[in-house]
Motif scaffolding. Structure first.
Motif, PDB file in Angstrom:
ATOM      1  N   TYR A 124       5.535  16.640 -51.627  1.00 26.00           N
ATOM      2  CA  TYR A 124       5.548  16.807 -50.182  1.00 26.00           C
ATOM      3  C   TYR A 124       6.591  15.858 -49.593  1.00 26.00           C
ATOM      4  CZ  TYR A 124       0.989  19.195 -50.385  1.00 26.00           C
ATOM      5  OH  TYR A 124      -0.025  20.073 -50.649  1.00 26.00           O
ATOM      6  N   LYS A 125       7.149  16.247 -48.444  1.00 26.11           N
ATOM      7  CA  LYS A 125       8.075  15.391 -47.723  1.00 26.11           C
ATOM      8  C   LYS A 125       7.462  15.042 -46.373  1.00 26.11           C
ATOM      9  CE  LYS A 125      12.767  15.323 -45.762  1.00 26.11           C
ATOM     10  NZ  LYS A 125      14.035  16.093 -45.583  1.00 26.11           N
ATOM     11  N   GLN A 126       7.476  13.740 -46.038  1.00 31.47           N
ATOM     12  CA  GLN A 126       7.010  13.294 -44.727  1.00 31.47           C
ATOM     13  C   GLN A 126       8.205  12.789 -43.938  1.00 31.47           C
ATOM     14  OE1 GLN A 126       4.232   9.902 -44.415  1.00 31.47           O
ATOM     15  NE2 GLN A 126       3.153  11.042 -42.810  1.00 31.47           N
ATOM     16  N   ASP A 127       8.519  13.460 -42.845  1.00 32.17           N
ATOM     17  CA  ASP A 127       9.714  13.103 -42.087  1.00 32.17           C
ATOM     18  C   ASP A 127       9.448  11.916 -41.155  1.00 32.17           C
ATOM     19  OD1 ASP A 127       9.386  16.014 -39.896  1.00 32.17           O
ATOM     20  OD2 ASP A 127       8.387  14.070 -39.811  1.00 32.17           O
ATOM     21  N   SER A 128      10.445  11.591 -40.375  1.00 34.22           N
ATOM     22  CA  SER A 128      10.370  10.396 -39.520  1.00 34.22           C
ATOM     23  C   SER A 128       9.293  10.520 -38.444  1.00 34.22           C
ATOM     24  CB  SER A 128      11.720  10.130 -38.868  1.00 34.22           C
ATOM     25  OG  SER A 128      12.129  11.245 -38.104  1.00 34.22           O
ATOM     26  N   LYS A 129       8.888  11.741 -38.151  1.00 36.35           N
ATOM     27  CA  LYS A 129       7.820  11.946 -37.166  1.00 36.35           C
ATOM     28  C   LYS A 129       6.459  12.082 -37.841  1.00 36.35           C
ATOM     29  CE  LYS A 129      10.796  14.035 -33.704  1.00 36.35           C
ATOM     30  NZ  LYS A 129      11.080  15.195 -32.845  1.00 36.35           N
ATOM     31  N   LYS A 130       6.407  11.744 -39.115  1.00 40.01           N
ATOM     32  CA  LYS A 130       5.163  11.711 -39.894  1.00 40.01           C
ATOM     33  C   LYS A 130       4.679  13.099 -40.305  1.00 40.01           C
ATOM     34  CE  LYS A 130       4.424   7.235 -39.641  1.00 40.01           C
ATOM     35  NZ  LYS A 130       4.506   6.383 -40.833  1.00 40.01           N
TER      36      LYS A 130
ATOM     37  N   ALA B 296      13.320   9.931 -45.882  1.00 38.25           N
ATOM     38  CA  ALA B 296      11.938  10.362 -45.633  1.00 38.25           C
ATOM     39  C   ALA B 296      11.040   9.629 -46.620  1.00 38.25           C
ATOM     40  CB  ALA B 296      11.797  11.874 -45.824  1.00 38.25           C
ATOM     41  N   VAL B 297       9.743   9.922 -46.504  1.00 36.38           N
ATOM     42  CA  VAL B 297       8.810   9.477 -47.533  1.00 36.38           C
ATOM     43  C   VAL B 297       8.424  10.700 -48.360  1.00 36.38           C
ATOM     44  CG1 VAL B 297       6.597   8.400 -48.046  1.00 36.38           C
ATOM     45  CG2 VAL B 297       7.927   7.633 -46.060  1.00 36.38           C
ATOM     46  N   TYR B 298       8.519  10.577 -49.651  1.00 36.43           N
ATOM     47  CA  TYR B 298       8.206  11.680 -50.558  1.00 36.43           C
ATOM     48  C   TYR B 298       6.900  11.358 -51.284  1.00 36.43           C
ATOM     49  CZ  TYR B 298      12.853  13.322 -49.526  1.00 36.43           C
ATOM     50  OH  TYR B 298      13.973  13.788 -48.865  1.00 36.43           O
ATOM     51  N   PHE B 299       5.969  12.294 -51.184  1.00 36.29           N
ATOM     52  CA  PHE B 299       4.666  12.120 -51.814  1.00 36.29           C
ATOM     53  C   PHE B 299       4.487  13.119 -52.945  1.00 36.29           C
ATOM     54  CE2 PHE B 299       2.346   9.091 -49.311  1.00 36.29           C
ATOM     55  CZ  PHE B 299       2.899   9.158 -48.043  1.00 36.29           C
ATOM     56  N   CYS B 300       3.971  12.601 -54.034  1.00 33.28           N
ATOM     57  CA  CYS B 300       3.510  13.432 -55.126  1.00 33.28           C
ATOM     58  C   CYS B 300       1.990  13.573 -54.986  1.00 33.28           C
ATOM     59  CB  CYS B 300       3.858  12.744 -56.439  1.00 33.28           C
ATOM     60  SG  CYS B 300       3.260  13.549 -57.912  1.00 33.28           S
ATOM     61  N   ALA B 301       1.461  14.725 -55.356  1.00 34.11           N
ATOM     62  CA  ALA B 301       0.019  14.938 -55.328  1.00 34.11           C
ATOM     63  C   ALA B 301      -0.372  15.776 -56.538  1.00 34.11           C
ATOM     64  CB  ALA B 301      -0.416  15.634 -54.037  1.00 34.11           C
TER      65      ALA B 301
ATOM     66  N   PHE C  60      -3.164  11.977 -53.771  1.00 36.60           N
ATOM     67  CA  PHE C  60      -1.773  11.630 -53.503  1.00 36.60           C
ATOM     68  C   PHE C  60      -1.356  10.327 -54.172  1.00 36.60           C
ATOM     69  CE2 PHE C  60      -0.166  14.535 -50.231  1.00 36.60           C
ATOM     70  CZ  PHE C  60      -1.313  15.256 -49.971  1.00 36.60           C
ATOM     71  N   GLY C  61      -0.080  10.270 -54.526  1.00 38.29           N
ATOM     72  CA  GLY C  61       0.524   9.023 -54.942  1.00 38.29           C
ATOM     73  C   GLY C  61       0.811   8.152 -53.734  1.00 38.29           C
ATOM     74  N   PRO C  62       1.326   6.956 -53.959  1.00 42.70           N
ATOM     75  CA  PRO C  62       1.551   6.000 -52.869  1.00 42.70           C
ATOM     76  C   PRO C  62       2.768   6.314 -52.017  1.00 42.70           C
ATOM     77  CG  PRO C  62       2.267   5.065 -54.939  1.00 42.70           C
ATOM     78  CD  PRO C  62       1.606   6.366 -55.279  1.00 42.70           C
ATOM     79  N   GLY C  63       3.564   7.287 -52.434  1.00 40.93           N
ATOM     80  CA  GLY C  63       4.748   7.643 -51.662  1.00 40.93           C
ATOM     81  C   GLY C  63       5.967   6.845 -52.073  1.00 40.93           C
ATOM     82  N   THR C  64       7.127   7.453 -51.916  1.00 38.82           N
ATOM     83  CA  THR C  64       8.414   6.795 -52.143  1.00 38.82           C
ATOM     84  C   THR C  64       9.211   6.890 -50.852  1.00 38.82           C
ATOM     85  OG1 THR C  64       8.477   7.309 -54.512  1.00 38.82           O
ATOM     86  CG2 THR C  64      10.587   6.857 -53.416  1.00 38.82           C
ATOM     87  N   ARG C  65       9.529   5.742 -50.300  1.00 39.86           N
ATOM     88  CA  ARG C  65      10.334   5.742 -49.071  1.00 39.86           C
ATOM     89  C   ARG C  65      11.802   5.739 -49.461  1.00 39.86           C
ATOM     90  NH1 ARG C  65       9.719   4.897 -43.814  1.00 39.86           N
ATOM     91  NH2 ARG C  65       7.558   4.191 -44.007  1.00 39.86           N
TER      92      ARG C  65
END
Lengths: 116, 112
Positions: B35-41, B87-92, B103-108
């Motif tokens: 998943y991708k989390q953009d600057s607006k969350k 962005a922040v990239y999440f693995c799940a 979910f993983g902790p995310g990669t910024r």
């Protein structure tokens, strides 16, 4: 396509009080799951609660409970006895069970601040 | 024991570079997602793999290439990084693709 709407971008609540976060969704499916995830400043996505659409009983997890209204396509989260650690972004999410490997569809989130 | 882990947690790089993010889960799950989390969350699905097979490939530039060497790993390689990739990239992961996703902790990722 499914959509999830969280109409409250930001909310605040006093410590020990109760707060309700709103979520509505749109789908033509009858079999699905709904979730609330919490994202604190640490950025970790933490599952708060899950509701299966076929269950009439509302899910509860300690201080967290939901009000699931299937006909109205509404899925609100109630947090009782709010604690400072509840400060976070809260995301409502939908997952259809029509087929396997379906991704989560998220709302835009509600930023909750718990005030001492 | 970390259930879903990602490396690195932070990644700062220049435009035009190629980078990879790794994801591993020790939950015995067979389905993994990016998943991708953009600057607006806002969180949006990018890819889904089941038993190492690509199942979902949303409208993502072909500069993004996921690879699953086995059921426990799903890596994301990004070529020719652009500013908009920040962005922040999440693995799940999940079991059978029909259960709760963890979910993983995310990669910024920050592209300069």
């Amino acid at each position: 396509a499914q959509t999830v709407t969280q109409s409250q971008p930001e909310m605040s609540v006093q410590e020990a009080e109760t707060v309700t976060l709103s979520c509505t969704y749109d789908t033509s499916e009858s079999n699905y799951y709904l979730f609330w995830y919490k994202q604190p400043p640490s950025r970790q996505m933490i599952l708060v609660i899950r509701q299966e659409a076929y269950k009439q009983q509302n899910a509860t997890e300690n201080r967290f409970s939901v009000n699931f209204q299937k006909a109205a396509k509404s899925f609100s989260l109630k947090i009782s006895d709010s604690q400072l650690g509840d400060t976070a972004m809260y995301f409502c999410a939908f997952m259809t069970l029509f087929s396997g490997n379906t991704p989560l569809v998220f709302g835009k989130g509600t930023r909750l601040s718990v005030i001492a | 024991d970390t259930a879903v882990s990602q490396t690195p947690k932070y990644l700062v790089t220049q435009m035009g570079n190629d980078k990879s993010i790794k994801c591993e889960q020790n939950l015995g799950h067979d389905t993994m997602y990016w998943y991708k989390q953009d600057s607006k969350k806002f969180l949006k699905i990018m890819f889904s793999y089941n038993n190492k097979e690509l199942i979902i490939n949303e409208t993502v530039p072909n500069r993004f290439s996921p690879k699953s060497p086995d059921k426990a790993h799903l890596n994301l390689h990004i070529n020719s990084l652009e500013l908009g990739d920040s962005a922040v990239y999440f693995c799940a992961s999940t079991l059978g693709g029909l259960e709760t996703q963890y979910f993983g902790p995310g990669t910024r990722l920050l592209v300069l």
